[in-house]
Design a protein around this motif. Structure first.
Motif, PDB file in Angstrom:
ATOM      1  N   SER A 531      28.570   6.600  70.287  1.00  0.00           N
ATOM      2  CA  SER A 531      29.029   7.742  71.089  1.00  0.00           C
ATOM      3  C   SER A 531      29.494   8.921  70.250  1.00  0.00           C
ATOM      4  O   SER A 531      29.645  10.025  70.773  1.00  0.00           O
ATOM      5  N   ARG A 532      29.708   8.713  68.959  1.00  0.00           N
ATOM      6  CA  ARG A 532      30.252   9.807  68.143  1.00  0.00           C
ATOM      7  C   ARG A 532      29.852   9.608  66.687  1.00  0.00           C
ATOM      8  O   ARG A 532      29.755   8.487  66.206  1.00  0.00           O
ATOM      9  N   ILE A 533      29.631  10.719  65.987  1.00  0.00           N
ATOM     10  CA  ILE A 533      29.395  10.699  64.547  1.00  0.00           C
ATOM     11  C   ILE A 533      30.732  10.936  63.862  1.00  0.00           C
ATOM     12  O   ILE A 533      31.361  11.979  64.047  1.00  0.00           O
ATOM     13  N   ALA A 534      31.181   9.950  63.095  1.00  0.00           N
ATOM     14  CA  ALA A 534      32.479  10.065  62.430  1.00  0.00           C
ATOM     15  C   ALA A 534      32.355  10.639  61.025  1.00  0.00           C
ATOM     16  O   ALA A 534      33.249  11.335  60.552  1.00  0.00           O
ATOM     17  N   CYS A 535      31.243  10.348  60.370  1.00  0.00           N
ATOM     18  CA  CYS A 535      31.100  10.774  58.973  1.00  0.00           C
ATOM     19  C   CYS A 535      29.616  10.760  58.637  1.00  0.00           C
ATOM     20  O   CYS A 535      28.804  10.143  59.344  1.00  0.00           O
ATOM     21  N   CYS A 536      29.242  11.446  57.549  1.00  0.00           N
ATOM     22  CA  CYS A 536      27.861  11.457  57.080  1.00  0.00           C
ATOM     23  C   CYS A 536      27.860  11.230  55.570  1.00  0.00           C
ATOM     24  O   CYS A 536      28.624  11.871  54.845  1.00  0.00           O
ATOM     25  N   GLU A 537      27.010  10.311  55.125  1.00  0.00           N
ATOM     26  CA  GLU A 537      26.908  10.051  53.689  1.00  0.00           C
ATOM     27  C   GLU A 537      25.944  11.049  53.054  1.00  0.00           C
ATOM     28  O   GLU A 537      24.800  11.195  53.495  1.00  0.00           O
ATOM     29  N   ALA A 538      26.420  11.725  52.020  1.00  0.00           N
ATOM     30  CA  ALA A 538      25.596  12.697  51.310  1.00  0.00           C
ATOM     31  C   ALA A 538      24.673  11.977  50.330  1.00  0.00           C
ATOM     32  O   ALA A 538      25.133  11.179  49.517  1.00  0.00           O
ATOM     33  N   LEU A 539      23.382  12.272  50.394  1.00  0.00           N
ATOM     34  CA  LEU A 539      22.377  11.627  49.553  1.00  0.00           C
ATOM     35  C   LEU A 539      21.610  12.701  48.785  1.00  0.00           C
ATOM     36  O   LEU A 539      21.071  13.641  49.386  1.00  0.00           O
ATOM     37  N   ALA A 540      21.586  12.552  47.471  1.00  0.00           N
ATOM     38  CA  ALA A 540      20.878  13.521  46.640  1.00  0.00           C
ATOM     39  C   ALA A 540      19.366  13.310  46.748  1.00  0.00           C
ATOM     40  O   ALA A 540      18.890  12.165  46.804  1.00  0.00           O
ATOM     41  N   ARG A 541      18.616  14.390  46.766  1.00  0.00           N
ATOM     42  CA  ARG A 541      17.155  14.332  46.817  1.00  0.00           C
ATOM     43  C   ARG A 541      16.587  15.282  45.759  1.00  0.00           C
ATOM     44  O   ARG A 541      17.152  16.338  45.471  1.00  0.00           O
ATOM     45  N   TRP A 542      15.443  14.870  45.178  1.00  0.00           N
ATOM     46  CA  TRP A 542      14.789  15.690  44.146  1.00  0.00           C
ATOM     47  C   TRP A 542      13.321  15.826  44.500  1.00  0.00           C
ATOM     48  O   TRP A 542      12.573  14.848  44.486  1.00  0.00           O
ATOM     49  N   ASN A 543      12.912  17.030  44.793  1.00  0.00           N
ATOM     50  CA  ASN A 543      11.507  17.330  45.069  1.00  0.00           C
ATOM     51  C   ASN A 543      10.903  17.910  43.793  1.00  0.00           C
ATOM     52  O   ASN A 543      11.041  19.095  43.493  1.00  0.00           O
ATOM     53  N   HIS A 544      10.249  17.041  43.032  1.00  0.00           N
ATOM     54  CA  HIS A 544       9.666  17.439  41.750  1.00  0.00           C
ATOM     55  C   HIS A 544       8.495  18.382  42.013  1.00  0.00           C
ATOM     56  O   HIS A 544       7.655  18.120  42.888  1.00  0.00           O
ATOM     57  N   GLY A 546       5.810  18.881  40.511  1.00  0.00           N
ATOM     58  CA  GLY A 546       4.484  18.333  40.278  1.00  0.00           C
ATOM     59  C   GLY A 546       4.268  16.959  40.872  1.00  0.00           C
ATOM     60  O   GLY A 546       3.136  16.591  41.206  1.00  0.00           O
ATOM     61  N   LYS A 547       5.323  16.195  41.017  1.00  0.00           N
ATOM     62  CA  LYS A 547       5.193  14.805  41.461  1.00  0.00           C
ATOM     63  C   LYS A 547       5.703  14.596  42.882  1.00  0.00           C
ATOM     64  O   LYS A 547       5.666  13.478  43.395  1.00  0.00           O
ATOM     65  N   GLY A 548       6.205  15.624  43.502  1.00  0.00           N
ATOM     66  CA  GLY A 548       6.728  15.462  44.848  1.00  0.00           C
ATOM     67  C   GLY A 548       8.118  14.828  44.824  1.00  0.00           C
ATOM     68  O   GLY A 548       8.845  14.901  43.826  1.00  0.00           O
ATOM     69  N   PHE A 549       8.486  14.185  45.911  1.00  0.00           N
ATOM     70  CA  PHE A 549       9.818  13.594  46.028  1.00  0.00           C
ATOM     71  C   PHE A 549       9.947  12.381  45.113  1.00  0.00           C
ATOM     72  O   PHE A 549       9.143  11.448  45.181  1.00  0.00           O
ATOM     73  N   ILE A 550      10.947  12.430  44.241  1.00  0.00           N
ATOM     74  CA  ILE A 550      11.251  11.309  43.350  1.00  0.00           C
ATOM     75  C   ILE A 550      12.306  10.450  44.027  1.00  0.00           C
ATOM     76  O   ILE A 550      13.355  10.958  44.439  1.00  0.00           O
ATOM     77  N   PRO A 551      12.059   9.144  44.169  1.00  0.00           N
ATOM     78  CA  PRO A 551      13.044   8.286  44.854  1.00  0.00           C
ATOM     79  C   PRO A 551      14.414   8.363  44.174  1.00  0.00           C
ATOM     80  O   PRO A 551      14.503   8.420  42.941  1.00  0.00           O
ATOM     81  N   PRO A 552      15.474   8.346  44.956  1.00  0.00           N
ATOM     82  CA  PRO A 552      16.824   8.445  44.364  1.00  0.00           C
ATOM     83  C   PRO A 552      17.128   7.320  43.391  1.00  0.00           C
ATOM     84  O   PRO A 552      17.790   7.547  42.374  1.00  0.00           O
ATOM     85  N   ASN A 553      16.660   6.099  43.685  1.00  0.00           N
ATOM     86  CA  ASN A 553      16.965   4.999  42.775  1.00  0.00           C
ATOM     87  C   ASN A 553      16.346   5.220  41.400  1.00  0.00           C
ATOM     88  O   ASN A 553      16.828   4.678  40.399  1.00  0.00           O
ATOM     89  N   ILE A 554      15.309   6.066  41.317  1.00  0.00           N
ATOM     90  CA  ILE A 554      14.687   6.354  40.023  1.00  0.00           C
ATOM     91  C   ILE A 554      15.427   7.479  39.317  1.00  0.00           C
ATOM     92  O   ILE A 554      15.856   7.335  38.166  1.00  0.00           O
ATOM     93  N   PHE A 555      15.596   8.629  39.974  1.00  0.00           N
ATOM     94  CA  PHE A 555      16.183   9.749  39.235  1.00  0.00           C
ATOM     95  C   PHE A 555      17.686   9.581  39.024  1.00  0.00           C
ATOM     96  O   PHE A 555      18.236  10.101  38.046  1.00  0.00           O
TER      97      PHE A 555
END
Length: 763
Positions: A531-544, A546-555
């Protein structure tokens, strides 16, 4: 014998009564100001210099009394004799009586010399007000009460008698019972307080004796003198330590008593020295608390308290059940709940211990095994069958690799650590044999599966443990998967091309950080009912580029290797605070901290700056730490987190249960939230053991007053089970929402509010 006054009061009681006379200087100051002002007003009306003289006398006496009040406060009273106390009482009495005498004289003079109602009323009023305060302020000294009451009343009586007014004469006679009543009241207060003080002292002695007996009935207690001889030992101590009759132990040396118990009862011969060392540390003060395992069936927790007169009191209790429960829970945390094999972190610890224990130079190596086509098993037969297959693989792996360290990493990946004194080639052949023996047919739920494994192998130099062994194993495994099915590949140096590519990726990441080319998305955490959003986890993303999106666990892993993960964290904190400041007030934002962020207190300045620049309230910022970030410098981490928490920031432990020491961190860190790892949610509908384990972890967390967030909830079935058993305060997972941009989060919050209002309207 303790010193007493003439009326039998102990010296310390007498001192407390005299000390009460010198308390509350404010009332003294207030009274003196009133006296002086009153007499100045009377002088203004009468122009009689007598009242000026009386006012000056008040001021002189007041200055003298203040001087002695300050002397009394600063003087050391610990060595005072009765004569010293009595002399200070006389100093007070003289000052108080002098003040009272001036009041009485002024009142008597006003009655005798003037027929002015105001003059008489003003002088007598301040005098009677002082009479009223005599009981409350001077009850501690009968001499002070008597002299002040006489000094106030006698001049008034004399003045009234000589005023040739029969009514005033009658009034003056009535002051006599008033004076006597005042003295009697003060005496009553003094005697009442004296009796209560004496009774309180006696009660404290009795309470102290009973406290020792009653509060230790369920604990063992041993009281030692300065020579470590037993002065007091209770029945529970003898029962726990199997020492027999406690009466014969009084006066006995503690070591002798324990050695008797060790020799004749339950402790094996290898333990006494360790126990004796711990007890010695407790007795000499170098240790205040210790847990001693006398056997598997007896664990005692000791605490030591130093005695003022010398010696020590040892209090202990049987914590066997607690220790066994902790061991069981720790086992659940260290070992995979499905296969019973060590998880990744504990596997690494076991490997390090094995290498350190090797006495001779041996070759060591890893074998990483990945079930070929395991996804097909899950898709065709369901996750429950897939789990049973993993259990069967784990059992067979233990059989084909006896004496080696076997672990279950994640999903369908297993790992083996082996050693050999015959050289690297022999070890490779041995690992190939394990790989071959592990494959074959498995009977699961009346279904026969023919299973093969892709494998990567890494041979290490003698006595060395490469920091990048997992990366090299992954490279070798990737090579096997690229070559076909059921292949084992030994890591070779020609695979370094992959490392070159990785180095290029590092350079690109550094450039992306400098140009702020990373982005942040947010995965919402909903209340359990959605019924409600209490919080949001911030997740880093890297759009390379030449290679497109690099998975977070890699970068992120690359950033940690480069030592620039702090820059990633700083960017995410700043961006998350900036975005959250635009969200509705009730929605917080959560940011992960890495091990490098917590090595010093530099993160404090980053957080403070982000909050100040964005105006985000500290209570809306959550910071998550994983167990891997707590291992190196726990004390430093604790200090940093405690400071952040004092600011109002919420602290969460992320991926709880995946490490090997979660319980100790929950107990020692200032945590507010635990985020239970997705691995505990997987297949809880099919596997009752997983649900029980999840429920146990939730119960433990609630006992510690921690908020619970469950990650990785992907299906409605999982959500229903979690809500049915009330396992979560917040839910994070695809069942509610995937990671989204900051703008989409605002839209999602509004839609969620509308859905909530709609449900309320329907209800």
């Amino acid at each position: 014998m303790k010193a007493r006054t003439a009326d039998g009061a102990p010296k310390e009681v007498y001192l407390s009564f005299v000390s009460s006379l010198f308390d509350n200087r404010k009332t003294l100051f207030t009274g003196m100001v009133v006296h002086i002002l009153t007499y100045f007003v009377v002088y203004h009306k009468t122009q009689d210099p007598i009242f000026i003289l009386l006012s000056l006398a008040f001021a002189a006496i007041f200055a003298n009394r203040i001087y002695w009040f300050r002397r009394f406060t600063n003087v050391d009273k610990s060595r005072w004799t009765l004569d010293d106390i009595r002399s200070w009482e006389l100093r007070y009495v003289l000052g108080a009586a002098s003040t009272a005498a001036i009041l009485g004289i002024g009142s008597g003079y006003s009655i005798l010399a003037y027929e002015d109602t105001f003059v008489e009323l003003a002088c007598i009023s301040v005098t009677m007000a002082s009479m009223v305060s005599i009981v409350g302020r001077n009850y501690g000294s009968s001499l002070a009460v008597n002299l002040q009451s006489l000094a106030c009343c006698v001049p008034i009586i004399i003045g009234a008698l000589f005023a040739n007014d029969p009514y005033k004469m009658l009034l003056s006679v009535m002051l006599v019972p008033f004076m006597l009543t005042t003295q009697a009241m003060a005496k009553g207060v003094r005697e009442f307080l004296y009796e209560n003080v004496i009774a309180s002292r006696e009660m404290k002695k009795i309470a102290g004796s009973f406290d020792t007996a009653l509060n230790n009935m369920t604990h063992g207690l041993i009281m030692l003198d300065t020579e470590r001889r037993i002065q007091v030992i209770n029945r529970k101590a003898c029962q726990l330590l199997h020492l027999g009759d406690r009466e014969r132990l009084k006066g006995c040396d503690l070591d002798v008593a324990l050695r008797y118990g060790v020799r004749h009862t339950f402790v094996d011969g290898s333990m006494p020295d360790l126990i004796q060392k711990q007890l010695t540390q407790l007795v000499d003060g170098s240790l205040s608390r210790a847990v001693m395992a006398f056997s598997d069936d007896l664990v005692l927790e000791f605490s030591a308290n130093r005695r003022p007169e010398g010696g020590v009191v040892l209090i202990f209790e049987d914590v066997t059940a607690r220790a066994q429960a902790e061991r069981r829970i720790l086992h659940m945390v260290r070992f995979d709940a499905l296969t019973g094999l060590p998880q990744r972190s504990y596997f690494g610890e076991l490997v390090r211990e094995r290498i350190e224990q090797e006495q001779e130079a041996v070759s060591t190596g890893f074998l990483l095994l990945d079930v070929d086509g395991f996804k097909h098993v899950n898709d065709m037969k369901g996750y429950a069958t897939g789990d049973r297959l993993l259990v069967a693989i784990g059992k067979r792996l233990m059989q084909v690799a006896p004496g080696d360290i076997v672990g279950h990493l994640v999903g369908d990946q297993f790992v083996v650590f082996a050693s050999s004194g015959e050289g690297g080639e022999a070890l490779i052949e041995r690992l190939r044999g394990i790989h071959a023996d592990l494959g074959g047919t498995y009977e699961i739920d009346d279904t026969t599966f023919r299973i093969s494994f892709n494998a990567g192998c890494l041979i290490l130099e003698q006595g060395a443990l490469a920091d990048e062994w997992q990366i090299k194993l992954d490279l070798a495994l990737f090579e096997s998967k690229s070559r076909g099915s059921g292949i084992l590949t030994v890591f070779a140096e020609e695979m370094d091309a992959r490392y070159v590519e990785r180095q290029k990726l590092k350079d690109d990441l550094r450039e992306a950080l400098e140009n702020r080319a990373l982005s942040v998305v947010y995965q919402p955490m909903f209340t359990a009912d959605g019924s409600r959003i209490a919080c949001c986890e911030a997740l880093a993303r890297w759009n390379h580029p030449g290679k497109g999106f690099i998975p977070p666990n890699i970068f992120i892993q690359i950033a940690e290797e480069m030592g620039v993960v702090r820059e990633v964290t700083h960017f995410v904190i700043e961006q998350a605070c900036r975005d959250a400041a635009r969200w509705p007030e009730g929605v917080g934002v959560s940011v992960n901290l890495s091990v490098q962020d917590l090595r010093d207190d530099g993160i404090l300045a980053v957080v403070r700056k982000a909050l100040a620049e964005t105006g985000l309230r500290a209570s809306r910022l959550h910071l998550e730490v994983t167990e891997s970030s707590l291992i190196e410098e726990l004390a430093t981490v604790r200090d940093i987190l405690e400071e952040l928490r004092r600011w109002g920031i919420t602290i969460a432990i992320d991926d709880f249960g995946t490490g090997f020491s979660s319980l100790s961190y929950l107990d020692s860190l200032p945590a507010d939230v635990v985020k239970i790892d997705r691995s505990f949610v997987r297949d809880i509908g099919e596997d009752s053991r997983r649900l029980k384990l999840l429920h146990g972890i939730v119960h433990l967390s609630r006992q510690l007053d921690l908020q619970i967030v469950i990650e990785g909830v992907e299906t409605e079935e999982q959500l229903a089970l979690i809500n049915r058993h009330r396992c979560a305060d917040l839910i994070q997972g695809y069942v509610y929402a995937m990671p989204q941009s900051a703008t989409d989060i605002m839209d999602l919050v509004e839609r969620t509010k509308k859905r909530g209002r709609g449900r309320m309207h329907v209800a």
